[in-house]
Design an enzyme around this catalytic site. Structure first.
Site, mmCIF file in Angstrom:
data_model
loop_
_atom_site.group_PDB
_atom_site.id
_atom_site.type_symbol
_atom_site.label_atom_id
_atom_site.label_comp_id
_atom_site.label_asym_id
_atom_site.label_seq_id
_atom_site.Cartn_x
_atom_site.Cartn_y
_atom_site.Cartn_z
ATOM 1 N N ASP A 184 0.875 -1.170 0.000
ATOM 2 C CA ASP A 184 0.000 0.000 0.000
ATOM 3 C C ASP A 184 0.913 1.220 0.000
ATOM 4 O OD1 ASP A 184 -2.347 1.627 0.325
ATOM 5 O OD2 ASP A 184 -1.837 1.848 2.436
ATOM 6 N N SER A 185 0.310 2.377 -0.213
ATOM 7 C CA SER A 185 1.095 3.598 -0.143
ATOM 8 C C SER A 185 1.568 3.886 1.287
ATOM 9 C CB SER A 185 0.243 4.769 -0.640
ATOM 10 O OG SER A 185 -0.939 4.836 0.119
ATOM 11 N N TYR A 229 -0.691 8.417 -2.413
ATOM 12 C CA TYR A 229 -0.704 8.259 -3.871
ATOM 13 C C TYR A 229 -1.942 8.939 -4.483
ATOM 14 C CZ TYR A 229 2.698 4.292 -3.735
ATOM 15 O OH TYR A 229 3.788 3.478 -3.585
ATOM 16 N N GLY A 230 -2.980 9.077 -3.654
ATOM 17 C CA GLY A 230 -4.321 9.362 -4.157
ATOM 18 C C GLY A 230 -4.530 10.690 -4.850
ATOM 19 N N CYS A 236 -4.491 -1.270 -1.848
ATOM 20 C CA CYS A 236 -4.562 0.184 -2.013
ATOM 21 C C CYS A 236 -5.608 0.461 -3.085
ATOM 22 C CB CYS A 236 -3.198 0.700 -2.454
ATOM 23 S SG CYS A 236 -3.170 2.447 -2.866
ATOM 24 N N THR A 251 -6.251 3.139 -4.621
ATOM 25 C CA THR A 251 -5.743 3.981 -5.701
ATOM 26 C C THR A 251 -4.976 3.149 -6.725
ATOM 27 O OG1 THR A 251 -5.605 5.802 -4.132
ATOM 28 C CG2 THR A 251 -4.361 6.030 -6.177
ATOM 29 N N GLU A 294 -2.871 8.657 8.633
ATOM 30 C CA GLU A 294 -1.402 8.532 8.672
ATOM 31 C C GLU A 294 -0.818 9.260 9.890
ATOM 32 O OE1 GLU A 294 0.882 6.940 6.607
ATOM 33 O OE2 GLU A 294 -0.647 6.065 5.315
ATOM 34 N N CYS A 305 -11.005 2.974 0.021
ATOM 35 C CA CYS A 305 -9.590 3.234 0.281
ATOM 36 C C CYS A 305 -9.250 2.427 1.517
ATOM 37 C CB CYS A 305 -9.422 4.726 0.535
ATOM 38 S SG CYS A 305 -7.860 5.159 1.308
ATOM 39 N N THR A 306 -8.135 1.717 1.467
ATOM 40 C CA THR A 306 -7.843 0.788 2.568
ATOM 41 C C THR A 306 -7.470 1.499 3.877
ATOM 42 O OG1 THR A 306 -5.632 0.565 1.604
ATOM 43 C CG2 THR A 306 -7.217 -1.210 1.177
ATOM 44 N N HIS A 307 -7.234 2.801 3.811
ATOM 45 C CA HIS A 307 -7.013 3.535 5.063
ATOM 46 C C HIS A 307 -8.310 3.704 5.858
ATOM 47 C CE1 HIS A 307 -3.148 4.660 3.340
ATOM 48 N NE2 HIS A 307 -2.843 5.372 4.404
HETATM 49 N N1 DGL Z 1 -4.382 3.420 0.717
HETATM 50 C C1 DGL Z 1 -4.683 4.333 -0.347
HETATM 51 C C2 DGL Z 1 -5.924 3.840 -1.053
HETATM 52 O O1 DGL Z 1 -6.468 2.825 -0.672
HETATM 53 C C3 DGL Z 1 -4.942 5.700 0.131
HETATM 54 C C4 DGL Z 1 -3.729 6.455 0.478
HETATM 55 C C5 DGL Z 1 -3.152 7.197 -0.666
HETATM 56 O O2 DGL Z 1 -3.746 8.120 -1.205
HETATM 57 O O3 DGL Z 1 -2.052 6.825 -0.989
HETATM 58 O O4 DGL Z 1 -6.361 4.458 -1.996
#
Ligand code: DGL
Length: 287
Positions: free
Chosen positions: A27-28, A59-60, A90, A92, A168, A202-204
């Protein structure tokens, strides 16, 4: 092409993988831990290698080219660890770099297909909300997949760019005033639209699911992309006869591209101290 890159490539000739190799997850940043937590519960005997690209997250809000380049490097690092499968945990990457799974020597899945299948099963009123990063919403990946699965479903989308930095930076306590306020602001439109199911695309986001649920109301079912992807990956490994055969407890190895401190702090809260998650730092630009 499958928008989630959800195909299996494990039986391709020439691939070097064995059932006792680890599962690779990336993931990012910390979001993919939501998939690791679920994988650990589902597959206690598997070794897992996790990479969080914490120095380049998020990354998003980046361009497609940049996300593709980052995702390729993340995958190269995991392949160097001899993984038997790769999970892009992730939203994204799964949305923007979906087709990368087609050229990999090991089975690959993103999060979009598993999550959409679960949402279609869950909805009763055929009104589904999707929250994700700006890049994911712009790609239309969830909407396209939901409508491919069921053309009558109405999809309501909302980018929530502030959620990732809040997670984060560990603003994740269910009572956190700032995150609750941001959630109410982002989610009031979806609540008003009468969705009965909400995809955490989004996995966050599952890390703050209690806050999201409070903003949406109890009657809305939240679909956790980390969980659904772990279930899907477990099934894929079983079908490909790649599940670990040993009876011993699986090991975890965590790698990040920035300081380990911030990662360890969230991993502590999220995975619990009983799971050893002390991370090593690597230079992802070398991959
Ligand atoms: N984990 C990323 C996702 O699921 C979000 C974080 C990011 O933007 O990098 O899209």
């Amino acid at each position: 092409a499958d928008p989630a890159g959800g195909q299996a490539y494990g039986k391709r000739s020439g691939c070097v993988m064995a059932s006792n190799h680890p599962i690779g997850v990336f993931d990012s940043g910390v979001g993919g831990l939501t998939a690791v937590k679920e994988l650990r519960a589902l597959l206690p005997h598997e070794d897992i290698v996790y990479f969080g690209d914490t120095s380049r997250a998020p990354y998003g809000n980046r361009s497609r080219d940049t996300i593709l380049r980052y995702a390729r490097q993340d995958v190269n690092f995991l392949l160097s660890q001899k993984v038997k499968m790769i999970i892009a945990a992730c939203g994204t990457v799964s949305s923007v770099a979906a087709s990368m799974g087609q050229s990999l020597p090991v089975p690959f899945t993103g999060v979009v297909t598993p999550t959409c299948r679960a949402a279609v099963k869950a909805t009763k009123n055929k009104r589904i909300g999707v929250i994700a990063t700006a890049a994911t919403i712009d790609s239309g990946s969830y909407r396209k997949e939901l409508n491919a699965l069921h053309p009558e479903i109405q999809v309501f989308e909302q980018p929530c760019p502030l959620f990732v930095p809040l997670v984060e930076n560990a603003f994740i306590d269910p009572g956190d005033q700032v995150t609750n306020l941001v959630a109410q602001r982002y989610l009031s439109g979806l609540r008003g639209a009468g969705v009965d199911t909400l995809i955490l695309g989004c996995t966050h986001y599952p890390i703050i699911s209690a806050i999201i649920s409070k903003a949406m109301g109890d009657q809305v079912t939240l679909i956790d992309s980390g969980r659904e992807t772990a279930v899907y990956a477990a099934r894929l490994l079983k079908d490909q006869q790649l599940l670990a055969s040993g009876g011993q407890e699986g090991r975890n190895a965590f790698y990040v591209s920035d300081s380990v401190d911030g990662f360890n702090q969230i991993a502590d809260i999220f995975l619990g101290r009983e799971m050893n998650h002390s991370a090593c730092r690597i230079n992802i630009e070398e991959y």
